[in-house]
Motif scaffolding. Structure first.
Motif, PDB file in Angstrom:
ATOM      1  N   ARG A 179      -4.001 -10.168   1.522  1.00 17.69           N
ATOM      2  CA  ARG A 179      -5.193 -10.533   1.241  1.00 17.69           C
ATOM      3  C   ARG A 179      -6.230  -8.877   1.649  1.00 17.69           C
ATOM      4  N   HIS A 180      -6.677  -8.481   1.765  1.00 14.93           N
ATOM      5  CA  HIS A 180      -8.049  -7.354   2.613  1.00 14.93           C
ATOM      6  C   HIS A 180      -9.053  -7.327   2.443  1.00 14.93           C
ATOM      7  N   GLU A 181     -10.035  -6.945   3.214  1.00 20.40           N
ATOM      8  CA  GLU A 181     -11.721  -6.747   3.126  1.00 20.40           C
ATOM      9  C   GLU A 181     -11.992  -5.998   2.749  1.00 20.40           C
ATOM     10  N   ASP A 232      -7.449  -9.259  -3.663  1.00 21.86           N
ATOM     11  CA  ASP A 232      -5.316  -9.974  -2.998  1.00 21.86           C
ATOM     12  C   ASP A 232      -4.765  -8.529  -3.486  1.00 21.86           C
ATOM     13  N   CYS A 233      -4.388  -7.774  -2.419  1.00 19.83           N
ATOM     14  CA  CYS A 233      -4.156  -6.669  -3.486  1.00 19.83           C
ATOM     15  C   CYS A 233      -2.071  -7.104  -4.186  1.00 19.83           C
ATOM     16  N   GLU A 234      -1.997  -5.925  -4.196  1.00 24.22           N
ATOM     17  CA  GLU A 234      -0.322  -5.763  -5.135  1.00 24.22           C
ATOM     18  C   GLU A 234       0.417  -5.979  -4.346  1.00 24.22           C
ATOM     19  N   CYS A 235       0.339  -5.886  -2.910  1.00 24.48           N
ATOM     20  CA  CYS A 235       1.154  -5.341  -1.586  1.00 24.48           C
ATOM     21  C   CYS A 235       1.349  -6.771  -1.344  1.00 24.48           C
ATOM     22  N   GLY A 236       0.639  -7.777  -2.167  1.00 24.27           N
ATOM     23  CA  GLY A 236       1.265  -8.980  -1.644  1.00 24.27           C
ATOM     24  C   GLY A 236       0.474  -9.620  -0.268  1.00 24.27           C
ATOM     25  N   THR A 284      -9.027   1.072  -1.304  1.00 27.45           N
ATOM     26  CA  THR A 284      -8.215   1.206   0.107  1.00 27.45           C
ATOM     27  C   THR A 284      -6.628   0.612   0.544  1.00 27.45           C
ATOM     28  N   CYS A 285      -6.136  -0.177   1.077  1.00 26.50           N
ATOM     29  CA  CYS A 285      -4.674  -0.906   0.702  1.00 26.50           C
ATOM     30  C   CYS A 285      -3.683  -0.545   2.622  1.00 26.50           C
ATOM     31  N   PRO A 286      -4.838  -0.828   3.276  1.00 28.31           N
ATOM     32  CA  PRO A 286      -4.164  -0.880   4.997  1.00 28.31           C
ATOM     33  C   PRO A 286      -2.672  -0.417   4.286  1.00 28.31           C
ATOM     34  N   SER A 287      -1.933  -1.960   4.377  1.00 24.71           N
ATOM     35  CA  SER A 287      -0.786  -1.651   4.582  1.00 24.71           C
ATOM     36  C   SER A 287       0.059  -0.404   3.420  1.00 24.71           C
ATOM     37  N   GLN A 288      -0.149   0.102   2.509  1.00 26.42           N
ATOM     38  CA  GLN A 288       0.169   1.149   2.199  1.00 26.42           C
ATOM     39  C   GLN A 288      -0.213   2.566   2.662  1.00 26.42           C
ATOM     40  N   ALA A 289      -1.823   2.042   3.762  1.00 21.78           N
ATOM     41  CA  ALA A 289      -1.831   2.858   3.959  1.00 21.78           C
ATOM     42  C   ALA A 289      -2.618   4.122   2.682  1.00 21.78           C
TER      43      ALA A 289
HETATM   44 ZN    ZN Z   1      -2.131  -4.096  -0.389  1.00 17.48          ZN
END
Ligand code: ZN
Ligand code: ZN
Length: 206
Positions: free
Chosen positions: A53-55, A47-51, A12-17
């Motif tokens: 870092r997520h956990e 490290d996410c594609e959105c640039g 899950t990427c929180p920035s891109q929901a």
């Molecule tokens: Zn992301």
């Protein structure tokens, strides 16, 4: 889920929901969540594609077994039978065959034991790009599946990302990674960058 064709986890990427696709080489840190068992759960920083870092939390089954494809519901066209068949069947056959030959989906060098040992994505502690090789290689701190001690390995991205793919040569830091006053991450970076001697293990040489 793990896409066994692209060799990436859906996380899950929180920035891109939404969902993003993450290779093992994009992991940065893996820690076992205290208290969780059956199944064990791991905190994965990536490290996410959105640039950013997520956990995220990933169960042991997902982390280590999904990449082997046995749970996949995808299909492929079998040219021999002319029918669409489950990828999972094909991957399960491949996994059984490989394990029978004594191969493991991932292997790393264990310096304390001076031996190649099996490992899994959950065996990784830290992962970081290795700029000395133009980002093509990745430095990892890996906990040995056999003796539970740690070694810094420098491997290709495919060595991490593609199950059953093994580099013909693996570099490792020939220094025992033991506990002292340094934090584990600091010690990992010190061993990787400020380098005590590195040694190369060659598959052909045994
Ligand atoms: Zn992301
Ligand atoms: Zn070991």
């Amino acid at each position: 889920m793990f896409d066994a064709i692209r060799n990436r986890y859906a996380l899950t990427c929180p920035s891109q929901a939404g969902t993003t696709w993450v290779a093992v080489s994009a992991f940065r840190r893996v820690r076992r969540l205290r208290g969780a068992s059956a199944p064990a759960v791991f905190r994965v920083e990536f490290d996410c594609e959105c640039g950013q870092r997520h956990e995220t939390l990933v169960s042991h089954d997902r982390l280590d077994w999904e990449p082997l494809g046995n749970e996949s519901t995808e299909t492929y066209m079998n040219l021999l039978t002319g029918r669409r068949e489950l990828v999972a069947t094909e991957f399960a056959d491949q996994a059984t065959d490989q394990l029978r030959k004594g191969n493991w989906p991932w292997t790393f060098w264990c310096h304390p034991e001076s031996s190649m040992r099996p490992g899994f994505p959950s065996s990784l502690r830290f992962v970081t790009p290795e700029h000395q090789h133009g980002d093509q290689r990745v430095g990892v701190l890996v906990r040995c599946f056999h003796c539970a001690r740690h070694t810094v390995n420098i491997v290709s991205r495919d060595h991490l990302d593609v199950p059953w793919h093994a580099d013909p040569a693996i570099e490792f830091v020939s220094q025992v990674f033991d506990g002292d006053e340094l934090e584990p991450e600091e010690r990992f970076r010190h061993q990787l960058w400020e380098g005590p001697s590195r040694v190369q293990w060659l598959a052909d040489a045994g």
